[in-house]
Write a protein that holds these residues in place. Structure first.
Motif, PDB file in Angstrom:
ATOM      1  N   THR A 141     -20.465  -1.808 -36.686  1.00  0.00           N
ATOM      2  CA  THR A 141     -19.468  -0.960 -36.006  1.00  0.00           C
ATOM      3  C   THR A 141     -18.069  -1.123 -36.590  1.00  0.00           C
ATOM      4  O   THR A 141     -17.184  -0.338 -36.245  1.00  0.00           O
ATOM      5  CB  THR A 141     -19.430  -1.282 -34.501  1.00  0.00           C
ATOM      6  OG1 THR A 141     -19.182  -2.683 -34.323  1.00  0.00           O
ATOM      7  CG2 THR A 141     -20.751  -0.896 -33.840  1.00  0.00           C
ATOM      8  N   ASP A 145     -15.071   1.677 -36.376  1.00  0.00           N
ATOM      9  CA  ASP A 145     -13.750   1.428 -35.797  1.00  0.00           C
ATOM     10  C   ASP A 145     -12.649   1.730 -36.807  1.00  0.00           C
ATOM     11  O   ASP A 145     -11.594   2.271 -36.456  1.00  0.00           O
ATOM     12  CB  ASP A 145     -13.646  -0.019 -35.320  1.00  0.00           C
ATOM     13  CG  ASP A 145     -14.552  -0.307 -34.134  1.00  0.00           C
ATOM     14  OD1 ASP A 145     -14.877   0.633 -33.393  1.00  0.00           O
ATOM     15  OD2 ASP A 145     -14.925  -1.484 -33.954  1.00  0.00           O
ATOM     16  N   GLN A 174     -28.955   2.807 -30.363  1.00  0.00           N
ATOM     17  CA  GLN A 174     -27.655   2.141 -30.328  1.00  0.00           C
ATOM     18  C   GLN A 174     -26.700   2.730 -31.356  1.00  0.00           C
ATOM     19  O   GLN A 174     -25.505   2.889 -31.087  1.00  0.00           O
ATOM     20  CB  GLN A 174     -27.817   0.639 -30.561  1.00  0.00           C
ATOM     21  CG  GLN A 174     -26.528  -0.160 -30.377  1.00  0.00           C
ATOM     22  CD  GLN A 174     -25.951   0.010 -28.985  1.00  0.00           C
ATOM     23  OE1 GLN A 174     -26.648  -0.212 -27.978  1.00  0.00           O
ATOM     24  NE2 GLN A 174     -24.695   0.403 -28.880  1.00  0.00           N
ATOM     25  N   ARG A 177     -25.388   5.969 -30.031  1.00  0.00           N
ATOM     26  CA  ARG A 177     -24.434   5.660 -28.966  1.00  0.00           C
ATOM     27  C   ARG A 177     -23.103   5.209 -29.536  1.00  0.00           C
ATOM     28  O   ARG A 177     -22.027   5.600 -29.050  1.00  0.00           O
ATOM     29  CB  ARG A 177     -25.004   4.559 -28.057  1.00  0.00           C
ATOM     30  CG  ARG A 177     -26.114   5.011 -27.128  1.00  0.00           C
ATOM     31  CD  ARG A 177     -26.691   3.817 -26.387  1.00  0.00           C
ATOM     32  NE  ARG A 177     -27.693   4.215 -25.396  1.00  0.00           N
ATOM     33  CZ  ARG A 177     -28.459   3.359 -24.735  1.00  0.00           C
ATOM     34  NH1 ARG A 177     -28.332   2.050 -24.950  1.00  0.00           N
ATOM     35  NH2 ARG A 177     -29.335   3.799 -23.861  1.00  0.00           N
ATOM     36  N   ASP A 178     -23.157   4.376 -30.564  1.00  0.00           N
ATOM     37  CA  ASP A 178     -21.919   3.886 -31.179  1.00  0.00           C
ATOM     38  C   ASP A 178     -21.102   5.033 -31.760  1.00  0.00           C
ATOM     39  O   ASP A 178     -19.865   5.048 -31.653  1.00  0.00           O
ATOM     40  CB  ASP A 178     -22.248   2.859 -32.269  1.00  0.00           C
ATOM     41  CG  ASP A 178     -22.753   1.535 -31.705  1.00  0.00           C
ATOM     42  OD1 ASP A 178     -22.436   1.229 -30.536  1.00  0.00           O
ATOM     43  OD2 ASP A 178     -23.448   0.800 -32.438  1.00  0.00           O
ATOM     44  N   GLN A 181     -19.551   7.160 -28.840  1.00  0.00           N
ATOM     45  CA  GLN A 181     -18.447   6.506 -28.141  1.00  0.00           C
ATOM     46  C   GLN A 181     -17.130   6.615 -28.893  1.00  0.00           C
ATOM     47  O   GLN A 181     -16.059   6.456 -28.298  1.00  0.00           O
ATOM     48  CB  GLN A 181     -18.780   5.026 -27.933  1.00  0.00           C
ATOM     49  CG  GLN A 181     -19.861   4.782 -26.891  1.00  0.00           C
ATOM     50  CD  GLN A 181     -20.366   3.353 -26.901  1.00  0.00           C
ATOM     51  OE1 GLN A 181     -19.889   2.505 -27.677  1.00  0.00           O
ATOM     52  NE2 GLN A 181     -21.329   3.064 -26.047  1.00  0.00           N
ATOM     53  N   ARG A 182     -17.188   6.933 -30.188  1.00  0.00           N
ATOM     54  CA  ARG A 182     -15.989   6.864 -31.025  1.00  0.00           C
ATOM     55  C   ARG A 182     -15.534   8.197 -31.605  1.00  0.00           C
ATOM     56  O   ARG A 182     -14.356   8.335 -31.953  1.00  0.00           O
ATOM     57  CB  ARG A 182     -16.227   5.894 -32.192  1.00  0.00           C
ATOM     58  CG  ARG A 182     -16.368   4.437 -31.765  1.00  0.00           C
ATOM     59  CD  ARG A 182     -16.928   3.599 -32.920  1.00  0.00           C
ATOM     60  NE  ARG A 182     -16.909   2.175 -32.619  1.00  0.00           N
ATOM     61  CZ  ARG A 182     -17.839   1.553 -31.894  1.00  0.00           C
ATOM     62  NH1 ARG A 182     -18.849   2.251 -31.371  1.00  0.00           N
ATOM     63  NH2 ARG A 182     -17.752   0.256 -31.676  1.00  0.00           N
TER      64      ARG A 182
END
Length: 272
Positions: A141, A145, A174, A177-178, A181-182
């Motif tokens: 991740t 980010d 996952q 989802r990651d 979320q971003r």
């Protein structure tokens, strides 16, 4: 020639696509023009002959590549004026950036793959203007980010070609989802159905390699349930694209068997 040193079995599957795209480029009736892959065949010290007898994959690879090229351009054209970011996840030695003339597109492109793959890519496909390399696993991740911070108002397209089928559902869930979320934008990926995912050793190319399929899904709309910001948009079936190229028997009979017809599909999801 550039010596190849790729030890990961999944990463090695990147070499499947290169001679198939090169061969299609040489055809007068080819549906994909890719002189860059044709050059890679000459540049790389790799035994591509192991993929010589794989007629279905040879067509499937170029059908998928052309579709992803067209959908990438559709995304860029439909979102003019936005801060556009295109991320090729598991980029390998894919030449989409060159095929769609990425240096001239109103977007920033990122090629993401494991460090040894990106090291090879940097040697044989050095990045051009608008193109950047990311050495990371897709499941980390930190790179997500970093891109989110670097492009806070970015409208992203994540192109995940020939990747999802090699990882278990929990890991993919996952990952999606990651992203959800971003980021805002779209995900373009290809998926197998459950039947195909259970038949790695019957696949005309994969039976010659160590990698195996690990994920298949019959209802791709179910991925919407993985995160509230994931929304299914559309599906295109690989074996229903360019029927003339598949030939009469395959396109009219073989490809109409339900488990064959939906064995490999290209799917778009929206992130919002």
């Amino acid at each position: 020639m550039e010596k190849v040193r790729i030890t990961d079995s999944i990463s090695e599957t990147l070499f499947i696509n290169i001679p198939m795209k090169a061969g299609e480029h040489a055809r007068l009736d080819g549906i994909l023009k890719d002189p860059f892959s044709a050059q890679l065949v000459k540049t790389l010290d790799y035994d591509f002959s192991r993929f010589a007898s794989a007629p279905l994959s040879r067509i499937g690879v170029v059908v998928r590549a052309r579709y992803f090229d067209e959908e990438s351009m559709a995304f860029l054209n439909a979102n003019k004026g936005k801060n556009l970011i295109v991320v090729h996840v598991g980029a390998g030695l894919d030449t989409r950036f060159l095929r769609i003339d990425g240096a001239r597109q109103p977007a920033v492109f990122y090629e993401l793959d494991l460090p040894d793959v990106i090291d090879l890519r940097e040697k044989v496909l050095p990045p051009l203007e608008n193109e950047h390399l990311i050495r990371a696993s897709m499941f980390e991740t930190a790179w997500m980010d970093d891109l989110s911070a670097r492009h806070p108002d970015g409208h992203f397209l994540f192109v995940i070609e020939g990747i999802c089928m090699y990882f278990p559902e929990a890991k993919l869930r996952q990952f999606f989802r990651d992203l959800a979320q971003r980021f805002s934008g779209e995900i373009l990926c290809d998926l197998l159905n459950v039947w195909m995912s259970k038949n790695s050793k019957k696949h005309d190319v994969l039976k010659k390699m160590e990698a195996e399929f690990a994920f298949g899904i019959d209802d791709e709309k179910r991925i919407e349930q993985w995160h509230p910001r994931l929304h299914y948009v559309k599906t295109a079936l690989i074996m229903k694209q360019h029927p003339a190229r598949w030939g009469f028997f395959i396109s009219h009979f073989f490809a109409n068997l339900p488990f064959i017809k939906k064995s490999s599909k290209m799917v778009t999801y929206r992130l919002e």
